[in-house]
Design a protein around this motif. Structure first.
Motif, PDB file in Angstrom:
ATOM      1  N   ILE C 799      -6.001   3.793   6.585  1.00 39.73           N
ATOM      2  CA  ILE C 799      -5.033   4.735   7.274  1.00 39.73           C
ATOM      3  C   ILE C 799      -4.412   4.281   8.523  1.00 39.73           C
ATOM      4  O   ILE C 799      -3.140   4.133   8.989  1.00 39.73           O
ATOM      5  CB  ILE C 799      -5.602   6.145   7.224  1.00 39.73           C
ATOM      6  N   SER C 803      -0.548   3.538   9.547  1.00 44.47           N
ATOM      7  CA  SER C 803       0.172   4.147  10.530  1.00 44.47           C
ATOM      8  C   SER C 803       0.758   2.851  11.531  1.00 44.47           C
ATOM      9  O   SER C 803       1.793   2.740  12.028  1.00 44.47           O
ATOM     10  CB  SER C 803      -0.549   5.091  11.577  1.00 44.47           C
ATOM     11  N   LEU C1262      -9.188  11.020   7.351  1.00 45.34           N
ATOM     12  CA  LEU C1262      -7.724  11.445   7.038  1.00 45.34           C
ATOM     13  C   LEU C1262      -6.904  11.047   8.229  1.00 45.34           C
ATOM     14  O   LEU C1262      -5.723  10.833   8.312  1.00 45.34           O
ATOM     15  CB  LEU C1262      -7.495  12.395   6.288  1.00 45.34           C
TER      16      LEU C1262
ATOM     17  N   ILE D  16      -2.992   5.891  -0.779  1.00 43.30           N
ATOM     18  CA  ILE D  16      -3.287   6.559   0.471  1.00 43.30           C
ATOM     19  C   ILE D  16      -2.502   5.950   1.681  1.00 43.30           C
ATOM     20  O   ILE D  16      -1.828   6.572   2.467  1.00 43.30           O
ATOM     21  CB  ILE D  16      -4.884   6.911   0.705  1.00 43.30           C
ATOM     22  N   SER D  17      -2.533   4.401   1.537  1.00 43.76           N
ATOM     23  CA  SER D  17      -1.895   3.564   2.718  1.00 43.76           C
ATOM     24  C   SER D  17      -0.343   4.030   2.777  1.00 43.76           C
ATOM     25  O   SER D  17       0.267   4.515   3.619  1.00 43.76           O
ATOM     26  CB  SER D  17      -2.315   2.218   2.554  1.00 43.76           C
ATOM     27  N   GLN D  20       0.470   7.525   3.857  1.00 39.90           N
ATOM     28  CA  GLN D  20       0.381   7.597   5.250  1.00 39.90           C
ATOM     29  C   GLN D  20       1.530   6.764   5.891  1.00 39.90           C
ATOM     30  O   GLN D  20       2.300   7.395   6.790  1.00 39.90           O
ATOM     31  CB  GLN D  20      -0.970   7.113   5.756  1.00 39.90           C
TER      32      GLN D  20
END
Lengths: 196, 67, 1391, 59
Positions: C799, C803, C1262, D16-17, D20
């Motif tokens: 994650i 970003s 998360l 999930i990546s 995001q």
């Protein structure tokens, strides 16, 4: 706290159930519903008329500043340390809690009874099933809190009357038959509209 | 207990956990008795003890809170 | 994919879903009817799913899709192009009506072809690769036997007035009439013989094709209005011109091939010699014909066999078939040849007739000659060559020749313009079947020569198409060539379990066949048919049976959807293509993976544990569904393994997920479950991972340090025997109920191909090659990578990278920010203050989901009676597009000011309906939903009345609540966009540059007087060995003179106030204070290595820590023994966490020592080497170079004593089983890493800190970069110790998260927040303490004293404060007391 | 960097990546094309029951 009050009122504690379910545990939720339904069925239908008075007392007790303060603070008081780093020991905490719940409940019960008409200590003991000694002790506290006062004499029996309008009666005056619980004071709405 | 007696249970379900769990039970078609009358709250912490008393006063047979 | 950064154009191939997302309400009615069962990959093959499926219950988009490839091989092999897979599946389901509908789309005669078809489809059937092909022909027959084809409703086009004359009522002629009739074109069939049917009537004997079947299916054609005129031969009194004069607009010649071919041997025209076709015609028309005692039949095709079997039935005593080649070359059906042998016919192979012998004019015998097979001739068969002198005589009294047929052209020769081929067949255009004469077409055997029945039908179909085009004046052959289909991926055959053999067709016993023409093949029973049909492996997945189209009420299914190739113009690309889990099937001989069902991969085990998985979360073994008592996990399957597979890296997550699965399994299993994890090292290096590992030990999970090489199986119990050697050399064998293989990760194959195609460099393991200073950049500028495709990592790290990649992409495109984003505009909102509630109720049927169980109309009527309800209706699908528009009008027409929808769950659909209210000019919060689907009809489906009652109650509660709903406005809070970065280390500088390069003014404050942080001071090289000192210096220069960054050194935070988008922070710069306004804060105060007093550190100069050893290497020269000690102060009481970097750093330093002092003896004392990810290569390299690794446990910690100036290390070696003493020249310690002192910052911004002093993020997994207070982000070592490149990643991630806020002028806040009435509030502060989002602050108002005040931007609306407030002074928007009380009362009372 | 920069990003992979990245970009004012191979997004994570270290449900 609610459980303690229900015990005092003689209502089965199991009529209030709590469970922890996460968003992924569909099967678990279904089982809990079955379980709770089973418990409720075994308890049988709840006849409100039998407990109307005592429920009103519970409601009034829960509305008191003391119990709301206690329910809000309970977690902090029992878990966290105070300024000096000491923790209150749990038994003492429990005792204080039980004692205050009981006293508020009894006082609420008395005020509910006086709501109907002025009564004497003996009469109140009969209706509520509380021992005479408890009734007079609580009545005394109510007098100190200027919530009840001596009303009249009839022969040797002294009757007392309530000085406080119970949320129940207020509701009766305001609108229809049922018991509204927590009335939002109107000026909150006005204040809200202004603030933003 | 007569079998047609159907208990009425007031249920407070937290929007993020129990309510979503109940939805999943629905999606997976897990059957359970139709006794619940659900009120969705943003969090189980929102359930004021007065609501519990209110529920009983209004004649529910029990109150079920799930976070 | 071409273009350059900022302007790429990517070509994307989109496979069709065949389901319209906007219409599908995922009610699953289609799934119920779909016949095709496929392996469910989402459930790792543990369960099956249908061809039309939703990937998983909560899938997004939550609609169905159909898996379908190009038409199956059987359909392609069939001349008439029947949808074979379709009707086979329908037979499997017993839906014979539907099967016939599919068949008769392309074929009028299911029963006939079900008996006599040459079934080319069966040869093409891919089931042959498994065992035998599917008996397709027999299944077609079963369908026709079970359901009368005449009752099938056939779609036809509107009637037209053209008429067509068809010559010949064989399969070609009749099917042309059938297809023309369905195109609305009438036709008349002229048949020379007294009975219609052509070869079907006279060519095929009754024991193969019973008359009633033929009659019945001819009726199918005549029922469509096709007129048949028998006994009207084409010829002198029936010519083409006459037909045209009679008004026919087209003629179709389908006279078939009824003429036999001469044998060409002397004696052929003797009386006893006749043609096979004529023989069969007599039998067919007259029921019998004269038959000899001993009959010889010349030929090897179907006609010869038919004649032979007919002869037997007519009483011939001895029938022999003479065929010039061997049995394999016989063109007749295999099963027919076998049947004829069963019936006593003997076949004389490799011989041919030379002369027919006669005895006074009567046939007496036939002289034949033996043949042998030479080279293959043009027909692909070996040509027979007579063997001289091998003549022999057969005594027979009748000879029937059946060596082939050809069209009888006698009636056609005089037609001018009709061409004939050299085989005597009519010449036509191969695509349109048109002859050279205008309006005249030809087909069937007359045009193609003797061919199959299905072939004739196919020509009929094509001819009908041409005739229709001819009438419409459209080019007859345009677009009709069938494009060859190459490299199609059909359903893999290995998904099919072999071993289900083809069902034998029941036959009439041979004894009962003599003397009668009863049908020999009796046809399948339903059970046989259905079990045979289930052998079909559904090659093209979806069988195109069309049932889902009918089942779908909203009509969302569209099989005609085509794949789309789209060109996307984008500024940047981010590759997050993820991972394929390692498939242990390759190592089957070691792990028995596919062999024993109780050995499963960790993903399969996850599915078993999942509440939505195949066992609904019930932990059971797959072999016998028993609850396991003992489960073993084998670590590093497919990871850290270079001999069995080339995945030399560590997949970083398997240890953690194995522990998690063990812990969760223990929760699921009722009895005390024994879980053992077989591992080399347990690698729990992430934040809170070490505690998770310790807690799992407390819960009783066993950790066995051993690598199990092979698993044996106890075949009768299905249990598994694990043999392994313990640390002290003892070999043990344990029996387990289940074994879970902790499989590692591999880059997704499809991703690797794509990357190669667009030119992205991959490293040796096929992960994307990236530099440490730019971890998310790929070799191609403008293309970024994140997640597991960049390298094996856990979800929090993925994650962070996601970003970071978003930030990098955003950096490139910041000039075009907001250019393509569209804002939706709504009509002006109606003011409803003071209005009486006017409630509109919309009850939904949701197809049958609600309507099928609760009585929706009854609910609607009931609701109409409730007070304030002015409108109530029900709809089939409230969430569909058209109903939404209808609702907008209904709201406007009835001037509603409250809306209640009784349907599914507000969680999924509330935003959708709120948008509808906005479209109707109504405040979106004047809306409530009653969940009568998920929480009522779906879960009380067998108690219909109670479900209806409950629905009424739920709707009544919603209505009661809606009376008290008030309009709420979204709170908008202005955002000022400068950013504040605290901490000038690597992370801080990267973050500052990230903001500044995107044009956000940034203030970077640093406690000390120079930038660079701890990394600059200590770190020289990264673990890959690239020198970073130059990079750090470069960053420092960039930061110091970037026009958007103001650097404040020697600065500390004093205090801060405000909230996301509106922070005001007071700083102490040197000794003067300064306050700045900013929208977001990034905390990057970093971490540092702690000093320790153990192991003589600080007392002996030879004992150093971390990278300080490098100085000692220059200082001392007697270096021949060096000892590294890891976990000094980490993973113990003082720091109960793993500092993540030390193992890698120690090995890196050890390798450096080895390089400079090749013959030095180097020891690394460790408690499990945690070189996660690709760092494993370093560990392997170290071992190869002879560095000795000794594992110690907390109980047997090494000790150091100083012996004449040198540190002497004493350590217990578990493998040797005794203590060893090392006189070390140098000792290097890897001490624990602690966060830099950060109290000032954490108290200023109210940031919670965990026990170890690291700042806690909003969610460890998360939201690893956000803090629980919005607008504050953390990165670098202050979050948790992390290596150099992960700090950079997290810094970029923090920037990306912050830019989410900074890039906006104002932030909308959900109005579901608490409102404090400051008149009732007595300032007790209880609400401030209970609020976990610190969304309430104390405010002193003069005259009133302290009062609580909301910070609405931070409030999540949970309402806990309202309950805690003794004064009941807090009012919850949208969930206030009136609303909840109303709902409570309404639930019970009737009103 | 080319002259006419396009304010859109293509994210390849809906795990999930991917999700995001897509969310971050969309909230930062860029148009996002999220490209997913299978019929729904979620990737391998959607198959998991619980996630470490918090044991939350992955859904």
């Amino acid at each position: 706290m609610v459980a303690r009050l229900l015990d005092l009122a003689g209502i089965e504690r199991n009529r209030v159930q709590l469970r922890r379910v996460s968003a992924a545990e569909g099967a678990l939720f279904a089982n809990y519903v079955k379980e709770v339904s089973q418990i409720t069925t075994e308890l049988g239908p709840f006849d409100t008329s039998k407990y109307r008075l005592r429920l009103a007392a519970i409601k009034r007790a829960l509305g008191t500043r003391r119990l709301r303060w206690l329910s809000g603070m309970e977690h902090r008081l029992s878990i966290e340390e105070n300024v000096y780093g000491e923790k209150t020991n749990p038994e003492l905490m429990q005792e204080v809690l039980d004692e205050s719940i009981q006293s508020e409940y009894h006082k609420a019960l008395i005020l509910e009874m006086l709501e109907l008409q002025p009564l004497s200590v003996r009469e109140m003991a009969e209706i509520s099933g509380l021992p005479v000694y408890t009734v007079s002790l609580r009545l005394n506290e109510l007098e100190n809190e200027r919530k009840a006062e001596f009303h009249s004499h009839e022969g040797t029996t002294a009757r007392f009357a309530s000085l406080v309008a119970s949320p129940m009666s207020e509701a009766k005056a305001a609108d229809d038959s049922d018991y509204p619980l927590l009335k939002d004071s109107d000026h909150i709405k006005v204040q809200k509209a202004v603030s933003h | 207990m007569s079998d047609n007696y159907e208990p009425k249970i007031l249920a407070f379900l937290c929007n993020w956990c129990a309510y979503a769990g109940a939805d999943l039970a629905g999606v997976s078609r897990f059957q359970y008795p139709p006794t619940l009358r659900v009120i969705r709250t943003m969090c189980s912490g929102r359930v004021d003890p007065l609501y519990i008393a209110g529920g009983l006063i209004n004649g529910y047979d029990s109150v079920f809170i799930s976070g | 994919m071409e273009g350059d950064p900022g302007h790429f154009s990517a070509r994307v191939y989109q496979t069709p879903r065949y389901v319209d997302i906007s219409k599908c309400t995922s009610c699953a009615d289609c799934e119920a009817v779909c016949p095709v069962e496929l392996q469910n990959d989402y459930e790792e093959g543990l369960t099956t799913r249908k061809a039309i499926f939703k990937k998983y219950t909560q899938a997004i988009p939550g609609t169905y899709a159909i898996q379908k490839t190009s038409p199956a091989p059987c359909k392609l092999a069939c001349p008439a192009g029947l949808n074979v897979q379709g009707y086979v599946q329908m037979v499997k389901m017993g839906n014979y009506k539907r099967a016939l509908e599919i068949i008769m789309e392309d074929l009028p005669f299911p029963g006939i072809l079900g008996r006599v078809c040459t079934h080319g489809c069966e040869d093409a059937c891919r089931r042959c690769e498994v065992d035998q092909p599917v008996a397709i022909r027999d299944l077609k027959r079963l369908a026709a036997d079970q359901y009368d084809p005449r009752e099938i409703q056939l779609s036809s086009k509107p009637k037209r007035d053209e008429k067509v004359a068809i010559i010949g009522s064989g399969p070609a002629g009749l099917s042309t009439g059938y297809f023309l009739a369905r195109k609305g074109i009438g036709s008349t069939v002229f048949e020379a013989l007294p009975e219609p049917g052509g070869m079907l009537r006279v060519g095929i004997p009754e024991h193969r094709l019973p008359r009633e079947v033929l009659e019945k299916e001819i009726e199918v054609v005549t029922n469509l209005g096709v007129e048949i005129k028998t006994n009207t031969p084409f010829g002198p009194n029936l010519t083409i011109d006459q037909l045209f004069q009679q008004g026919f607009k087209a003629v179709y010649l389908a006279i078939g091939a009824h003429k036999g071919i001469e044998l060409g041997v002397p004696g052929e025209n003797l009386k006893g010699v006749r043609q096979g076709v004529a023989f069969l015609k007599d039998v067919a028309l007259k029921g019998t014909t004269e038959i000899g005692k001993k009959v010889a039949i010349i030929g090897g095709g179907n006609v010869a066999i038919d004649v032979a079997r007919s002869a037997i039935r007519l009483g011939a005593e001895e029938v022999s078939v003479i065929y010039r080649r061997s049995r394999d070359e016989m063109p007749a059906f295999k099963e027919e040849i076998q049947a004829t042998l069963d019936e006593g016919v003997n076949i004389v192979y490799l011989s041919a007739p030379q002369e027919i012998l006669s005895d006074d004019g009567e046939v007496a015998g036939v002289r034949c000659i033996r043949m042998e097979l030479g080279k293959t001739d043009s027909s692909g068969r070996r040509s027979p060559i007579p063997i001289p002198g091998s003549e022999f005589d057969l005594e027979v009294d009748q000879v029937i020749s059946a060596i082939g047929q050809q069209p009888d052209l006698s009636s056609l020769t005089d037609i001018t313009g009709l061409e004939f081929s050299r085989w005597g067949t009519i010449e036509v255009n191969s695509v349109s079947y048109a002859t050279d004469i205008e309006g005249v077409f030809a087909g069937g055997d007359a045009q193609a020569g003797p061919w199959t029945v299905i072939g004739a039908v196919a020509t009929g179909k094509e001819a009908a198409e041409s005739i229709e085009r001819y009438f419409d004046g459209v080019d007859m052959s345009a677009g009709r060539e069938i494009a060859p289909i190459e490299d199609v991926e059909y359903r893999p055959v290995d998904e099919v379990e072999p071993g289900v053999d083809r069902v034998k067709m029941p036959e009439l016993p041979a004894a009962q066949r003599a003397g009668n023409f009863n049908q020999v093949e009796l046809g399948y029973t339903e059970e046989e048919g259905q079990s045979e049909a289930s052998r079909c492996i559904n090659c093209s997945y979806c069988s195109d049976c069309g049932l889902c189209v009918e089942a779908c009420l909203p009509g969302a299914v569209n099989h005609m959807e085509l794949p789309v190739e789209r060109d996307l113009d984008v500024g940047a690309v981010i590759l997050t293509s993820g991972t394929d889990v390692f498939d242990p099937a390759k190592l089957e001989q070691f792990y028995l993976y596919k062999h024993n069902p109780n050995v499963m991969t960790s993903i399969e085990f996850e599915r078993i544990l999942s509440a939505t998985g195949p066992t609904n979360g019930h932990l059971v073994r797959r072999s016998d569904d028993k609850e396991p008592k003992k489960i073993a996990w084998l670590q590093c399957v497919g990871s850290r393994d270079v001999n069995q597979c080339d995945n030399g890296y560590c997949s970083s997550v398997c240890c953690m997920y194995a522990i998690k699965e063990a812990v969760i399994a223990k929760e699921h299993a009722p009895s005390d479950l024994d879980c053992a994890i077989f591992n080399m090292d347990i690698r729990t290096f992430g934040k809170d991972y070490e505690r998770y590992y310790e807690r799992s030990k407390e819960l009783g999970v066993r950790f066995v340090q051993a690598r199990v090489h092979t698993i044996e199986e106890d075949s009768n119990t299905g249990n598994l025997l694990l043999r392994y050697a313990t640390v002290d050399g003892e070999v043990l064998t344990e029996e387990y109920d289940m074994v879970v293989l902790s499989v590692g990760m591999e880059p997704a194959r499809s991703a690797v191909e794509m990357a190669k195609e667009i030119g992205i460099e991959l490293n040796q393991y096929n992960f994307v090659q990236s530099e440490e200073v730019a971890p998310v950049a790929s070799s191609k500028p403008g293309i970024y990578v994140a997640g597991v495709f960049q390298g094996p990592k856990d979800i929090p790290h993925s994650i962070m990278e996601a970003s970071a990649a978003a930030c990098a992409a955003g950096l490139d495109l910041s000039s075009a920010r907001g250019s393509l984003v569209k804002e939706r505009v709504f009509p002006e909102e109606k003011d409803i203050t003071g209005e009486e509630p006017r409630i509109g109720v919309f009850v939904c049927n949701c197809g049958t989901n609600i309507g099928g169980i609760a009585n929706v109309p009854e609910i609607v009527d009931y609701v109409k009676g409730l007070p304030n309800v002015v409108h109530a209706e029900h709809n089939m699908f409230s969430c569909s597009q058209d109903t939404q528009e209808k609702m907008v009008n209904v709201i406007k027409e009835n001037n509603l000011n409250r809306v209640v929808v009784a349907a599914c769950s507000p969680i999924t659909h509330e935003p959708l309906f709120q948008e509808t209210l906005k479209d109707a000019g109504l405040n979106p919060f004047l809306f409530d939903m009653a969940n009568i689907r998920n929480q009522c009809t779906w879960v009380h489906s067998d108690e219909k009345e109670k479900a209806t009652e409950k629905s009424k109650d739920l709707v009544r509660m919603s209505i009661a609540r809606s009376r008290y709903l008030e309009p709420l406005e979204y709170l908008t809070v202005g955002v000022n966009n400068p950013a504040l970065v605290i901490g000038g280390g690597i992370s801080g500088m990267t973050a500052a540059l990230g903001f500044a390069d995107q044009g956000f003014p940034t203030t970077l404050i640093e406690k000390t007087d120079e930038l660079g942080g701890s990394a600059a001071r200590q770190l020289k090289k990264t673990w890959k060995g690239s020198d970073i000192t130059a990079y750090i210096q470069g960053q420092i220069n960039k930061v110091e003179n970037h026009q958007n960054i103001t650097v404040l050194k020697n600065t500390e935070v004093v205090d801060s106030s405000g909230f996301v988008g509106n922070f005001e922070t007071e700083l102490k710069v040197g000794d003067l204070s300064q306050t700045i306004k900013h929208g977001a804060t990034v905390v990057a105060t970093g971490g540092r290595a702690t000093d320790t007093d153990e192991y003589l550190y600080g007392q002996n100069p030879r004992v150093t820590q971390w990278h300080d050893i490098e100085e000692n290497l220059d200082k001392f020269d007697d270096i021949n023994t060096v000892v590294f000690i890891n976990c000094v102060g980490s993973r113990d009481e003082s720091h109960p966490y793993c500092s993540k970097l030390c193992c890698t750093a120690s090995i890196q330093e050890a390798l450096q020592v080895k390089e400079r002092f090749p013959d030095a003896r180097i020891f690394v004392l460790h408690r499990g080497i945690r070189t996660y990810g690709e760092r494993e290569d370093l560990y392997r390299e170290a071992r190869e170079k002879g560095i000795i690794f000794i594992k110690y446990t907390p109980e047997t910690k090494p000790t150091i004593t100083e012996v004449n100036g040198k540190p002497e290390v004493l350590v217990f070696d578990a493998i040797l089983g005794r203590y060893i003493q090392i006189e070390a020249d140098l000792v290097n310690l890897a001490t624990a890493i602690e966060p830099e002192e950060n109290n000032a910052v954490t108290s200023a911004f109210k940031l919670p800190v965990n026990e170890d002093g690291f700042i806690m993020e909003a969610h460890v997994k998360l939201r690893p970069v956000d803090c629980s207070t919005d607008g504050v982000y953390i990165c670098g070592m202050v979050h948790y110790p992390k290596p150099f490149e992960e700090s950079i990643t997290q810094a970029q991630a923090a920037v990306s998260r912050a830019v989410n806020v900074l890039c906006r002028q104002q932030v909308n806040v959900e109005p579901i927040v608490s409102t404090i009435d400051q008149d009732l509030c007595i300032g007790c502060g209880l609400c401030i303490k209970t609020c976990s989002f610190s969304a309430i602050e104390a405010e002193t108002i003069e005259g009133l004293g302290v009062r609580a005040k909301n910070i609405s931007a931070l409030c999540k609306g949970c309402g806990v404060c309202a309950v805690a407030c003794p004064q009941q002074a807090i009012y919850m928007n949208h969930f206030n007391n009136d609303q909840i009380n109303a709902a409570i009362k309404a639930g019970k009372s009737i009103a | 960097m080319s002259k006419d920069v396009i304010g859109a990003v293509m994210v390849v992979g809906g795990g999930i990546s991917g999700m995001q990245s897509a969310l971050d970009l969309a909230n930062s004012g860029y148009y996002v094309y999220l490209i997913e191979e299978s019929s729904a997004i979620g990737g391998v994570m959607s198959q998991l029951d619980k996630t470490f270290p918090t044991n939350d449900c992955t859904m």
